[in-house]
Design a protein around this motif. Structure first.
Motif, PDB file in Angstrom:
ATOM      1  N   LYS A   1       0.812  -1.221   0.000  1.00  0.00           N
ATOM      2  CA  LYS A   1       0.000   0.000   0.000  1.00  0.00           C
ATOM      3  C   LYS A   1       0.840   1.262   0.000  1.00  0.00           C
ATOM      4  N   HIS A   2       1.997   1.220   0.648  1.00  0.00           N
ATOM      5  CA  HIS A   2       2.801   2.439   0.772  1.00  0.00           C
ATOM      6  C   HIS A   2       4.225   2.064   1.151  1.00  0.00           C
ATOM      7  N   GLN A   3       5.179   2.875   0.690  1.00  0.00           N
ATOM      8  CA  GLN A   3       6.575   2.739   1.125  1.00  0.00           C
ATOM      9  C   GLN A   3       6.958   3.987   1.921  1.00  0.00           C
ATOM     10  N   ILE A   4       7.536   3.800   3.100  1.00  0.00           N
ATOM     11  CA  ILE A   4       8.039   4.919   3.877  1.00  0.00           C
ATOM     12  C   ILE A   4       9.537   4.720   4.015  1.00  0.00           C
ATOM     13  N   LEU A   5      10.304   5.634   3.418  1.00  0.00           N
ATOM     14  CA  LEU A   5      11.749   5.473   3.290  1.00  0.00           C
ATOM     15  C   LEU A   5      12.456   6.545   4.098  1.00  0.00           C
ATOM     16  N   TYR A   6      13.093   6.145   5.201  1.00  0.00           N
ATOM     17  CA  TYR A   6      13.869   7.068   6.016  1.00  0.00           C
ATOM     18  C   TYR A   6      15.327   6.995   5.590  1.00  0.00           C
ATOM     19  N   TYR A   7      15.842   8.087   5.050  1.00  0.00           N
ATOM     20  CA  TYR A   7      17.232   8.239   4.597  1.00  0.00           C
ATOM     21  C   TYR A   7      17.806   6.938   4.022  1.00  0.00           C
ATOM     22  N   PRO A   8      17.269   6.473   2.887  1.00  0.00           N
ATOM     23  CA  PRO A   8      17.693   5.189   2.315  1.00  0.00           C
ATOM     24  C   PRO A   8      19.117   5.211   1.775  1.00  0.00           C
ATOM     25  N   ALA A   9      19.740   4.040   1.802  1.00  0.00           N
ATOM     26  CA  ALA A   9      21.059   3.854   1.182  1.00  0.00           C
ATOM     27  C   ALA A   9      20.831   3.459  -0.270  1.00  0.00           C
ATOM     28  N   ILE A  10      21.100   4.369  -1.184  1.00  0.00           N
ATOM     29  CA  ILE A  10      20.760   4.177  -2.596  1.00  0.00           C
ATOM     30  C   ILE A  10      21.999   3.935  -3.465  1.00  0.00           C
ATOM     31  N   TYR A  11      23.152   4.474  -3.095  1.00  0.00           N
ATOM     32  CA  TYR A  11      24.397   4.343  -3.838  1.00  0.00           C
ATOM     33  C   TYR A  11      24.273   4.849  -5.281  1.00  0.00           C
ATOM     34  N   PRO A  12      24.024   6.150  -5.461  1.00  0.00           N
ATOM     35  CA  PRO A  12      23.769   6.657  -6.816  1.00  0.00           C
ATOM     36  C   PRO A  12      24.976   6.651  -7.729  1.00  0.00           C
ATOM     37  N   ASN A  13      26.208   6.627  -7.172  1.00  0.00           N
ATOM     38  CA  ASN A  13      27.394   6.708  -8.018  1.00  0.00           C
ATOM     39  C   ASN A  13      28.027   5.359  -8.297  1.00  0.00           C
ATOM     40  N   ALA A  14      27.312   4.281  -7.902  1.00  0.00           N
ATOM     41  CA  ALA A  14      27.874   2.949  -8.117  1.00  0.00           C
ATOM     42  C   ALA A  14      27.943   2.658  -9.618  1.00  0.00           C
ATOM     43  N   ALA A  15      29.147   2.458 -10.143  1.00  0.00           N
ATOM     44  CA  ALA A  15      29.305   2.271 -11.584  1.00  0.00           C
ATOM     45  C   ALA A  15      30.017   0.980 -11.938  1.00  0.00           C
ATOM     46  N   THR A  16      30.374   0.166 -10.942  1.00  0.00           N
ATOM     47  CA  THR A  16      31.090  -1.061 -11.247  1.00  0.00           C
ATOM     48  C   THR A  16      30.143  -2.107 -11.820  1.00  0.00           C
ATOM     49  N   GLU A  17      30.703  -3.093 -12.462  1.00  0.00           N
ATOM     50  CA  GLU A  17      29.896  -4.126 -13.099  1.00  0.00           C
ATOM     51  C   GLU A  17      29.083  -4.904 -12.069  1.00  0.00           C
ATOM     52  N   SER A  18      29.693  -5.174 -10.878  1.00  0.00           N
ATOM     53  CA  SER A  18      28.958  -5.936  -9.858  1.00  0.00           C
ATOM     54  C   SER A  18      27.745  -5.172  -9.361  1.00  0.00           C
ATOM     55  N   HIS A  19      27.855  -3.841  -9.252  1.00  0.00           N
ATOM     56  CA  HIS A  19      26.707  -3.041  -8.860  1.00  0.00           C
ATOM     57  C   HIS A  19      25.600  -3.141  -9.920  1.00  0.00           C
ATOM     58  N   LYS A  20      26.005  -3.079 -11.186  1.00  0.00           N
ATOM     59  CA  LYS A  20      25.014  -3.125 -12.261  1.00  0.00           C
ATOM     60  C   LYS A  20      24.306  -4.479 -12.317  1.00  0.00           C
ATOM     61  N   LEU A  21      25.006  -5.534 -11.904  1.00  0.00           N
ATOM     62  CA  LEU A  21      24.413  -6.867 -11.948  1.00  0.00           C
ATOM     63  C   LEU A  21      23.442  -7.113 -10.798  1.00  0.00           C
ATOM     64  N   ASP A  22      23.494  -6.293  -9.740  1.00  0.00           N
ATOM     65  CA  ASP A  22      22.629  -6.472  -8.568  1.00  0.00           C
ATOM     66  C   ASP A  22      21.766  -5.243  -8.316  1.00  0.00           C
ATOM     67  N   PRO A  23      20.931  -4.829  -9.264  1.00  0.00           N
ATOM     68  CA  PRO A  23      20.156  -3.599  -9.068  1.00  0.00           C
ATOM     69  C   PRO A  23      19.168  -3.684  -7.929  1.00  0.00           C
ATOM     70  N   ILE A  24      18.707  -4.896  -7.574  1.00  0.00           N
ATOM     71  CA  ILE A  24      17.779  -5.017  -6.450  1.00  0.00           C
ATOM     72  C   ILE A  24      18.465  -4.587  -5.161  1.00  0.00           C
ATOM     73  N   CYS A  25      19.774  -4.859  -5.056  1.00  0.00           N
ATOM     74  CA  CYS A  25      20.535  -4.476  -3.871  1.00  0.00           C
ATOM     75  C   CYS A  25      20.893  -2.992  -3.907  1.00  0.00           C
ATOM     76  N   PHE A  26      21.050  -2.439  -5.110  1.00  0.00           N
ATOM     77  CA  PHE A  26      21.428  -1.040  -5.267  1.00  0.00           C
ATOM     78  C   PHE A  26      20.354  -0.323  -6.082  1.00  0.00           C
ATOM     79  N   PRO A  27      19.359   0.262  -5.416  1.00  0.00           N
ATOM     80  CA  PRO A  27      18.187   0.793  -6.124  1.00  0.00           C
ATOM     81  C   PRO A  27      18.494   1.842  -7.177  1.00  0.00           C
ATOM     82  N   SER A  28      19.640   2.541  -7.064  1.00  0.00           N
ATOM     83  CA  SER A  28      19.941   3.565  -8.059  1.00  0.00           C
ATOM     84  C   SER A  28      20.135   2.971  -9.440  1.00  0.00           C
ATOM     85  N   ASN A  29      20.459   1.695  -9.507  1.00  0.00           N
ATOM     86  CA  ASN A  29      20.696   1.048 -10.802  1.00  0.00           C
ATOM     87  C   ASN A  29      19.455   0.365 -11.376  1.00  0.00           C
TER      88      ASN A  29
END
Length: 280
Positions: free
Chosen positions: A173-201
């Motif tokens: 019904k709703h998401q309430i996000l308090y200061y989430p860890a998003i990692y917007p500058n993650a550019a490595t291949e491993s980050h790109k392969l795990d977007p569920i773990c790193f929402p920015s991707n």
């Protein structure tokens, strides 16, 4: 230096006594013990609730996730209420939202690695939206929201995406996000392969159709900008978003007892209002 945020009194007081810690030396067990030994001030109002401790099996291998079920003391025993899943190891709740709160103690790093915590968080949501489970605890499986702070907020996003991908019948019904860890500058291949773990991707197609969001960021929090950038991405995906930057507060201001202040009470009021609207 003039652009630095002016900290609120609670943040100033904590920083004045906080020792310098070398996280490469101090064992994680010691850090956790010190954190959990800190108690709330008697000046902080507590809601009147009943507490039931349960264990929720995961979908993948069935290992059990400890959870505390908080129910407003004012509710009648058989009254069916909405529910909110809390993804944080410490938390404060308000009975003003008149809902059941499921405080899920998901597994922590470094002991476990991706995707354990993600799948545990999803399992708690799937369990809560199962009518058989919900009926036993007298809450409505069609009215389940989810929130978390820092890593817990990131897991909330991951759960919302997985629930959509896996076509779970009862939607969040709703998401309430308090200061989430998003990692917007993650550019490595491993980050790109795990977007569920790193929402920015996450691709925008993953964001389209997600539940409405209340985003709370702290002015003096290093995670501030990434949370606000992600809120704008959600808006571009036509997700309903309300975003608030709380002035003068540090990261963890909601979950670290010495940082509790009038700003915390204001955020709890925002959360209560968002939940009431989501559950109406």
């Amino acid at each position: 230096m003039s652009n630095l945020p002016k900290l609120n009194p609670a943040s100033v007081a904590l920083l004045s006594i906080l020792p310098v810690i070398d996280y490469n030396i101090v064992p994680i067990e010691v850090l956790r013990a010190n954190h959990t030994s800190i108690t709330l001030s008697d000046k902080i109002p507590r809601p009147k609730v009943t507490v039931q401790r349960i264990k929720i099996p995961t979908c993948e291998d069935g290992h059990l996730i400890p959870a505390d079920i908080y129910r407003p003391a004012s509710a009648t025993p058989n009254e069916v209420l909405p529910a909110m899943i809390f993804l944080q190891t410490r938390g404060r709740i308000s009975d003003e939202a008149n809902c059941v709160v499921i405080l899920a103690h998901y597994s922590l790093s470094p002991e476990v690695r991706y995707p354990v915590a993600v799948e545990e968080s999803y399992s708690v949501f799937e369990w809560a939206t199962n009518p058989d489970n919900a009926s036993k605890l007298c809450f409505d499986p069609t009215k389940v929201a989810m929130d978390g702070d820092s890593a817990g907020a990131s897991l909330t996003i991951s759960t919302a995406v997985l629930a959509k991908r896996r076509s779970l019948k009862n939607k969040m019904k709703h998401q309430i996000l308090y200061y989430p860890a998003i990692y917007p500058n993650a550019a490595t291949e491993s980050h790109k392969l795990d977007p569920i773990c790193f929402p920015s991707n996450l691709d925008i197609k993953d964001l389209i159709g997600l539940p409405p969001v209340l985003m709370i960021t702290g002015e003096a929090d290093p995670l501030r900008d990434e949370g606000e950038v992600f809120a704008r991405s959600l808006l571009e995906a036509e997700v309903v978003v309300s975003s608030y930057r709380v002035r003068g507060v540090l990261h963890g201001f909601l979950s670290i007892p010495p940082l509790h202040s009038k700003e915390v009470l204001e955020v709890i009021d925002m959360t209560t209002g968002a939940l009431r609207r989501a559950f109406s």
